[in-house]
Write an enzyme that holds these catalytic residues in place. Structure first.
Site, PDB file in Angstrom:
ATOM      1  CB  SER A 141      -0.900   0.020   1.241  1.00  0.00           C
ATOM      2  OG  SER A 141      -1.532   1.282   1.411  1.00  0.00           O
ATOM      3  CE1 TYR A 155      -4.348  -2.223   4.968  1.00  0.00           C
ATOM      4  CE2 TYR A 155      -3.408  -0.074   4.461  1.00  0.00           C
ATOM      5  CZ  TYR A 155      -3.944  -1.276   4.040  1.00  0.00           C
ATOM      6  OH  TYR A 155      -4.060  -1.540   2.696  1.00  0.00           O
TER       7      TYR A 155
END
Length: 249
Positions: A141, A155
């Site tokens: 990501s 995350y």
């Protein structure tokens, strides 16, 4: 090089299902696994109806059940007659402010996105070494490039770990025969991003998946997708004070 037999984890929805549709349209054979096997069966029927010349194998897999990962990968490889590319895509977006009393959410995210990714990586590399070649793809990501305060802290850390593993592997296999690619998506419409407040930079699923698949096919070491606006934004994020990165979460 054409990778004909592709295994995708977390393939029942979102980016995983989107990649399956895109690769099926290219005539590739697919091994798809996820927890929700009913959705996989529906996806398999859809893909075979649209592209009757391909093979599609599906299997139930919770990547957090680490003992099952090598077993399921082996079963899918046997069904397709080998695997040329493994896309480590399964992940979750749970999270809470660190110290906020919801350790379980942050722990689950780290476990699924990083520890379980490591298990998939080890399994894929063992398969590729036996086969003599292969392409390992890690879906990370853009948030893995910088610490992010708030609910996305765990995350971002998990994806930073995935990117770091990919960087290490690219150095280790710089001369092949195993290729390693790290994909860093920005915000793309999916079940995981449905509740995200960052909608201004969101692209639709079809556009995002096309950018991901194009980057995977080029087998670059690292790719930020879609390139616009995320490639320049990542450069900005890297030099921003961490307190300011919350706007990207």
């Amino acid at each position: 090089m054409t990778r004909q037999k592709i295994l995708i984890t977390g393939a029942s929805s979102g980016l995983g299902a989107g990649m399956a549709r895109a690769f099926a349209a290219k005539g590739r054979d697919l091994a798809l696994c996820a927890r929700r096997v009913d959705r996989l069966d529906e996806l398999k029927a859809e893909l075979l109806e649209r592209h009757p010349g391909i093979k599609v194998a599906v299997a139930a897999l919770d990547v957090d059940d680490h003992e099952q990962v090598p077993k399921v990968f082996a079963e899918l490889a046997d069904e397709l007659g080998g695997i040329d590319r493994v896309i480590v895509n399964a992940g979750i977006g749970k999270g809470y402010h660190l110290g906020g009393g919801k350790l379980w959410a942050n722990k689950a995210t780290i476990n699924t996105n990083l520890v379980s990714a490591l298990v998939q990586i080890e399994t894929a590399l063992e398969m590729f070494k036996k086969a003599g070649s292969g392409h390992l793809v890690l879906i990370s990501s853009v948030l893995g490039n910088k610490g992010v305060p708030g609910v996305k802290a765990a995350y971002a850390a998990s994806k930073a770990g995935v990117s770091s593993l990919g960087e290490s592997l690219r150095a280790e296999y710089a001369k092949g025969p195993i290729r390693v690619t790290v994909i860093e998506p920005g915000y793309i419409e999916s079940e995981m991003t449905a509740k995200s407040a960052t909608t201004m930079l969101m692209v639709d699923n079809e556009t995002g998946v096309k950018a991901i698949v194009d980057a995977i096919e080029r087998e670059k070491g690292r790719a930020v997708v879609p390139r616009w606006p995320w490639a320049p934004l990542v450069q900005v994020m890297r030099v921003m004070p961490p307190r300011m990165t919350k706007r990207f979460a």
